[in-house]
Design an enzyme around this catalytic site. Structure first.
Site, PDB file in Angstrom:
ATOM      1  N   ARG A  96      11.970 -24.494 133.378  1.00 47.05           N
ATOM      2  CA  ARG A  96      11.896 -25.102 134.713  1.00 47.05           C
ATOM      3  C   ARG A  96      12.743 -26.355 134.790  1.00 47.05           C
ATOM      4  NH1 ARG A  96       7.680 -22.009 133.713  1.00 47.05           N
ATOM      5  NH2 ARG A  96       6.322 -21.232 135.371  1.00 47.05           N
TER       6      ARG A  96
ATOM      7  N   ARG B  87       5.640 -13.288 119.497  1.00 40.99           N
ATOM      8  CA  ARG B  87       4.247 -13.701 119.262  1.00 40.99           C
ATOM      9  C   ARG B  87       3.509 -12.722 118.342  1.00 40.99           C
ATOM     10  NH1 ARG B  87       4.386 -18.169 122.395  1.00 40.99           N
ATOM     11  NH2 ARG B  87       5.165 -17.924 124.511  1.00 40.99           N
TER      12      ARG B  87
ATOM     13  N   ASP C 197      -0.857 -16.270 126.585  1.00 40.78           N
ATOM     14  CA  ASP C 197       0.086 -16.122 125.469  1.00 40.78           C
ATOM     15  C   ASP C 197      -0.580 -16.320 124.106  1.00 40.78           C
ATOM     16  OD1 ASP C 197       2.072 -15.604 127.327  1.00 40.78           O
ATOM     17  OD2 ASP C 197       2.742 -17.685 127.413  1.00 40.78           O
TER      18      ASP C 197
ATOM     19  N   GLN D  13       4.909 -17.035 136.947  1.00 42.94           N
ATOM     20  CA  GLN D  13       6.297 -16.612 137.203  1.00 42.94           C
ATOM     21  C   GLN D  13       6.443 -16.169 138.647  1.00 42.94           C
ATOM     22  OE1 GLN D  13       7.191 -13.751 134.148  1.00 42.94           O
ATOM     23  NE2 GLN D  13       7.329 -15.314 132.548  1.00 42.94           N
TER      24      GLN D  13
ATOM     25  N   ARG E 131      10.234  -4.385 131.689  1.00 42.42           N
ATOM     26  CA  ARG E 131       9.133  -5.147 132.297  1.00 42.42           C
ATOM     27  C   ARG E 131       9.228  -5.130 133.829  1.00 42.42           C
ATOM     28  NH1 ARG E 131       8.759 -10.724 129.151  1.00 42.42           N
ATOM     29  NH2 ARG E 131       6.830 -10.824 130.384  1.00 42.42           N
TER      30      ARG E 131
ATOM     31  N   SER F  31       7.923 -23.008 128.742  1.00 39.67           N
ATOM     32  CA  SER F  31       7.807 -22.902 130.204  1.00 39.67           C
ATOM     33  C   SER F  31       8.420 -24.118 130.884  1.00 39.67           C
ATOM     34  CB  SER F  31       6.335 -22.815 130.610  1.00 39.67           C
ATOM     35  OG  SER F  31       5.803 -21.576 130.272  1.00 39.67           O
TER      36      SER F  31
ATOM     37  N   GLY G  49      11.459 -13.255 130.351  1.00 45.05           N
ATOM     38  CA  GLY G  49      10.884 -12.919 131.655  1.00 45.05           C
ATOM     39  C   GLY G  49      10.917 -14.106 132.605  1.00 45.05           C
TER      40      GLY G  49
ATOM     41  N   SER H 260      -0.195 -15.368 138.185  1.00 46.47           N
ATOM     42  CA  SER H 260       1.095 -15.332 137.497  1.00 46.47           C
ATOM     43  C   SER H 260       1.939 -16.520 137.909  1.00 46.47           C
ATOM     44  CB  SER H 260       1.857 -14.042 137.818  1.00 46.47           C
ATOM     45  OG  SER H 260       3.217 -14.195 137.422  1.00 46.47           O
TER      46      SER H 260
HETATM   47  C1  S3P Z   1       5.149 -18.079 131.984  1.00 40.89           C
HETATM   48  C2  S3P Z   1       4.099 -17.463 132.610  1.00 40.89           C
HETATM   49  C3  S3P Z   1       3.262 -16.431 131.984  1.00 40.89           C
HETATM   50  C4  S3P Z   1       3.451 -16.415 130.465  1.00 40.89           C
HETATM   51  C5  S3P Z   1       4.885 -16.496 130.051  1.00 40.89           C
HETATM   52  C6  S3P Z   1       5.527 -17.759 130.601  1.00 40.89           C
HETATM   53  C7  S3P Z   1       5.917 -19.090 132.734  1.00 40.89           C
HETATM   54  O1  S3P Z   1       3.659 -15.165 132.499  1.00 40.89           O
HETATM   55  O2  S3P Z   1       2.853 -15.285 129.904  1.00 40.89           O
HETATM   56  O3  S3P Z   1       4.988 -16.506 128.652  1.00 40.89           O
HETATM   57  O4  S3P Z   1       6.697 -19.843 132.113  1.00 40.89           O
HETATM   58  O5  S3P Z   1       5.750 -19.160 133.958  1.00 40.89           O
HETATM   59  P1  S3P Z   1       3.074 -14.614 133.899  1.00 40.89           P
HETATM   60  O6  S3P Z   1       3.530 -15.493 134.984  1.00 40.89           O
HETATM   61  O7  S3P Z   1       3.646 -13.237 134.037  1.00 40.89           O
HETATM   62  O8  S3P Z   1       1.588 -14.602 133.718  1.00 40.89           O
END
Ligand code: S3P
Length: 432
Positions: A22, A389, A316, A167, A120, A18, A92, A165
């Site tokens: 970023r 995973r 996760d 994200q 997704r 993550s 994602g 979330s």
């Molecule tokens: C993530 C946020 C989570 C997580 C993903 C990484 C991120 O998803 O499950 O593996 O880096 O912001 P969600 O924001 O959909 O919960």
């Protein structure tokens, strides 16, 4: 060190996924040169790097040893129109955060991904970004990539996220910054806050508060972002698999320099209830994120229950928790985790069908699962659905002496944890 039976395994895990996403994106938007070390050299961050390159940013290859890279930022409004479709691979975070960033640009861009990512949901970000003024064309199925986006200067937004979330939250905060406006995201439970921490370190104003019982994060307009100087911690989500190897009977481990952001470490509370021998020491703060060393050793585990409140901080880690539950005494019940249905695979269905496949009693709930622990030998073929995973979780179960489990796609671990199979082999001190 040499791998000898029973001797503790002392290692680091690769950088946090993550934070790496970023850091690459924000370094690209910074005013000046950022320095990053410990970036995760895996497929997901490589997707982010490739997307940023297609938008005119010179991103070096991510070194296999996590060595330092330098990125010359293009400024908040310095990305250039891509000449090809932006492929987010399996990631994602790449897709959703880049949709946020691109919402602030006047040029058109199209994002796509692999079959898993194209199944997704994306409206969770495109709807609020539309409310800010960006336009989207869904080029395939409704709510799915490929999506064409055209942004511009944006309107302020207060968005109520129905689910926690990071994200969604990050996409909106980044859109506001690039689109020259302000935005606030309110969520029922706190999701990981790496974006907020990093933006503050870059000089942006990010306010966080409790509003009507919700967790609010607000970003104010900024002229520029200062460059980053970041040492990225080890990924807690990878360390969780290594700790599980030790808990279930592998060599004791110490994993050094693991990210301990409270939005990520919810599994530790659950493990404590299960009686697990896990300790964190050497706690410190590094580049604005808490870090620590995770120690784990073999312990008998007892079943527990996990509800909705605990899920965001361990979203996760549910796959590896299900595996620990399969070896715990009693019945573990996990609920409030319906988000797992829209991860890299439908993780509820994948966990339950694979647990049953190898001989564990498990039951699917609409928003979770029930797992009955057993110490019987387990055997069978696991279908990962290309989900890293799921592959690692069943890899850990399969490594236990007496079990005979074949994982159909071992290579998909490259998305987040290159070297996973090697660590697993060392944990059991054998040629696994
Ligand atoms: C993530 C946020 C989570 C997580 C993903 C990484 C991120 O998803 O499950 O593996 O880096 O912001 P969600 O924001 O959909 O919960």
């Amino acid at each position: 060190m040499t791998d000898t039976d029973g001797a503790p395994l002392d290692l680091e895990v690769p950088g946090d996924k993550s934070i790496t996403h970023r850091a690459l994106m924000l370094a690209a938007l910074a005013h000046g040169e950022s320095r990053l070390s410990g970036a995760l050299p895996a497929e997901d961050p490589r997707s982010t790097a490739a997307v940023l390159r297609a938008l005119g940013v010179a991103i070096p290859d991510l070194p296999a040893d996590g060595g330092e890279i330098r990125i010359a930022g293009r400024g908040l409004r310095g990305l250039t129109a891509p000449s090809r479709v932006l492929d987010c691979g399996n990631s994602g975070t790449t897709a959703r955060l880049m949709l946020g960033i691109l919402a602030g640009y006047r040029f058109a861009a199209e994002l796509t991904g692999d079959a898993s990512l194209c199944s997704r949901p994306m409206r969770r970000v495109t709807e609020p970004l539309s409310a800010m003024g960006a336009t989207f064309v869904e080029r395939g199925a409704p709510d799915r990539l490929p999506i064409r986006i055209r942004g511009g200067s944006l309107r302020p937004l207060v968005h109520h996220s129905p689910k926690a979330s990071a994200q969604v939250k990050s996409a909106i905060l980044l859109a506001a910054l690039v689109g020259g406006t302000e935005a606030e995201v309110r969520e029922p439970l706190l999701s990981r806050d790496h974006t907020e921490r990093m933006l503050r370190a870059m000089g942006a104003t990010v306010q966080t508060a409790r509003v009507d019982g919700l967790h609010a994060a607000r970003v104010l307009p900024a002229e520029r972002l200062e460059p980053l100087d970041l040492r990225i911690p080890g990924d807690f989500s990878s360390a969780a698999f290594v700790a599980a190897m030790a808990l279930l009977g592998g060599r004791p481990v110490r994993v050094r320099g693991v990210g301990m952001n409270p939005g990520r470490t919810g599994l530790l509370n659950v493990l404590e209830r299960m009686g697990a021998g896990v300790v964190v020491d050497n706690r410190a703060e590094r580049s604005g994120e808490p870090v620590g060393d995770v120690h784990a050793h073999a312990t008998p585990l007892r079943a527990t229950s996990v509800g909705a409140d605990e899920i965001p901080a361990m979203i996760d880690e549910v796959p590896i928790l299900a595996i620990l539950a399969a070896r715990a005494e009693g019945e573990t019940r996990i609920t409030g985790a319906d988000e797992l249905r829209v991860k890299e695979s439908d993780r509820i269905a994948a966990l339950v069908s694979n647990l049953r496949q190898v001989g564990v009693e498990a039951e699917e709930l609409p928003d979770g699962l029930v797992v009955r622990g057993t110490d019987a030998p387990l055997a069978g073929r696991v279908r990962t659905h290309g989900d890293h995973r799921i592959a690692m979780a069943f890899g850990v179960l399969g490594a236990l002496p007496g079990n005979d489990i074949v994982v159909d796609d071992r290579d998909c671990v490259a998305v987040s944890f290159p070297g996973f199979w090697d660590v697993l082999r060392r944990a059991y001190g054998s040629g696994q």
